[in-house]
Each structure stands twice: as C-alpha cells, then as structure tokens.
Motif scaffolding. Sequence first.
Motif, PDB file in Angstrom:
ATOM      1  N   PRO A   1      -0.816   4.165  -5.927  1.00  0.00           N
ATOM      2  CA  PRO A   1       0.312   4.674  -6.650  1.00  0.00           C
ATOM      3  C   PRO A   1       1.696   4.729  -6.284  1.00  0.00           C
ATOM      4  CG  PRO A   1      -1.088   6.768  -6.252  1.00  0.00           C
ATOM      5  CD  PRO A   1      -1.907   5.541  -5.868  1.00  0.00           C
ATOM      6  N   ASP A   2       1.717   4.906  -4.991  1.00  0.00           N
ATOM      7  CA  ASP A   2       2.917   5.067  -4.050  1.00  0.00           C
ATOM      8  C   ASP A   2       3.331   3.611  -3.639  1.00  0.00           C
ATOM      9  OD1 ASP A   2       3.576   7.703  -4.513  1.00  0.00           O
ATOM     10  OD2 ASP A   2       2.235   8.278  -2.693  1.00  0.00           O
ATOM     11  N   GLY A   3       2.490   2.696  -3.641  1.00  0.00           N
ATOM     12  CA  GLY A   3       2.578   1.244  -3.384  1.00  0.00           C
ATOM     13  C   GLY A   3       2.239   1.244  -1.959  1.00  0.00           C
ATOM     14  N   MET A   4       1.126   0.329  -1.721  1.00  0.00           N
ATOM     15  CA  MET A   4       0.608  -0.041  -0.243  1.00  0.00           C
ATOM     16  C   MET A   4       1.530  -0.693   0.408  1.00  0.00           C
ATOM     17  SD  MET A   4      -2.723  -2.315   0.427  1.00  0.00           S
ATOM     18  CE  MET A   4      -4.007  -0.773  -0.121  1.00  0.00           C
ATOM     19  N   ASP A   5       1.470  -0.739   1.556  1.00  0.00           N
ATOM     20  CA  ASP A   5       2.449  -1.493   2.664  1.00  0.00           C
ATOM     21  C   ASP A   5       2.230  -2.859   2.156  1.00  0.00           C
ATOM     22  OD1 ASP A   5       2.782  -3.074   5.397  1.00  0.00           O
ATOM     23  OD2 ASP A   5       4.416  -1.617   5.066  1.00  0.00           O
ATOM     24  N   TRP A   6       3.307  -3.669   2.046  1.00  0.00           N
ATOM     25  CA  TRP A   6       3.260  -5.066   1.952  1.00  0.00           C
ATOM     26  C   TRP A   6       2.333  -5.841   2.912  1.00  0.00           C
ATOM     27  CZ3 TRP A   6       4.483  -8.068  -2.252  1.00  0.00           C
ATOM     28  CH2 TRP A   6       4.343  -9.621  -2.278  1.00  0.00           C
ATOM     29  N   GLU A   7       2.273  -5.451   4.111  1.00  0.00           N
ATOM     30  CA  GLU A   7       1.523  -6.243   5.086  1.00  0.00           C
ATOM     31  C   GLU A   7       0.274  -5.817   5.025  1.00  0.00           C
ATOM     32  OE1 GLU A   7       2.498  -8.627   6.710  1.00  0.00           O
ATOM     33  OE2 GLU A   7       4.593  -8.611   5.867  1.00  0.00           O
ATOM     34  N   GLU A   8      -0.175  -4.763   4.750  1.00  0.00           N
ATOM     35  CA  GLU A   8      -1.791  -3.922   4.552  1.00  0.00           C
ATOM     36  C   GLU A   8      -2.385  -4.794   3.411  1.00  0.00           C
ATOM     37  OE1 GLU A   8      -1.677   0.184   4.549  1.00  0.00           O
ATOM     38  OE2 GLU A   8      -0.560   0.215   6.496  1.00  0.00           O
TER      39      GLU A   8
END
Length: 207
Positions: free
Chosen positions: A102-109
């Motif tokens: 909900p907080d936004g997974m890291d783009w690279e992950e």
Amino acid sequence: MRETLARNEASDFMKGIRETVKNDVKENANVIDQKEISYSWVKQQLEKPTPKKIIFIKDQVFAINDHLSYLPDVTCRHSFIIRHPAQAYTSFKEMIRYRLDPDGMDWEECHVGNDTPFSPVKDFYKIQHKLWQHLLETSEVEPVIIDVEDLLTKPEVILPKYFEKLGIPFKESYLQWEGSDDFIRQKWKGSGDFVLLESKTNVFLGL
C-alpha cells in the motif's frame, strides 16, 4: 507473491480499509457473491432479456481466454482499447507496486513477470490478438479498435466517432465522468468487496 499479498492484507492500512467497507459490502446490492460467478452464470446473465437498449461491459481479454465458447449468443459489438507496450507495461507495473504494498513497492524490486503469476503478463498482446482473430471469424461485424492515446488526448474527437461506428447517438455529457465513491457504489457491479475496495486504495494509481 502469496506471502507479499498476505503481508499486505495483514497491514493496518488494509485492515482499516476492509473494516470501513464491511457494512457497505453487506448492504450494497451491486456486490455479487463471488461463489455465484462462473463462466456459464455470466453467459446466462448477458443473454437474459433486458429493457435496456444499450449495455456497456468492460473486461480483460485474458479473463475469457481459453473459454471463448462462453461468449454470449446475443447481438453485441466488441471493442478493443490498445496501447503501446512500453506504456502499457509501465502502467501495469505501477499498479502492481501498490497492489503488493500500500505504500508502493520500490520500482526496482517489483518484477511484473515474477510477482504476478496470476496474470499472463508475457502474453497480454498475444491473447488480445487471439480474441480479435476469433471475432473476425465468427462475428458479422468487425470489432472496433481504439488507441488509448488518441482517446486520452482527443476524447471530444474519438468518442463521437466511436459512437457513430456503433450506431449509438452521442451526447456531450459522455465526455464527463463523475468518479466519486458514491457514484461507484451506485453504478459499479462486481464480485466480493472489489466494488467498494478499489475506490479507496491506490491500486489503479498511474493507469
């Protein structure tokens, strides 16, 4: 993937959201028990007589893939909204980031191929082409294809032409969208708490 979704569901954020919509889910007539929904059930609903002159239905192509025999045996026009792969997959990844966290997974992950085993990511366009080809072979009228960028940048041009293609009178009011929670609760039908839950989360951010 399952562990990530489980952590998401167990978060205080999602618990709070589900608690908020719990009573609404029970009372809302637009929420359909997911256990009732099957391909044959949906086909029956679409083939039932209705006093309505026009019904618009939005769905994902991969939902009917390998089940094309369940397409309704009634007069209908199929439309495809297409998008450049670079934009479509970027948007899909943005959605998945917030679905998994909900907080936004890291783009690279976030890896849409590995993190979404429930979705045929690599075959999105192949599946669309399969249905389009099927409709060309079985329907009397060719499907309508709209480029989403044309629709987004020039809706006042594309929508009237689209309705003309369908043989439906166009109204200027169709260019306005009231996307409030109350509107969604009244108009949007779906299974489980999806109808009410999606409007309260970031799941479609970036689409």
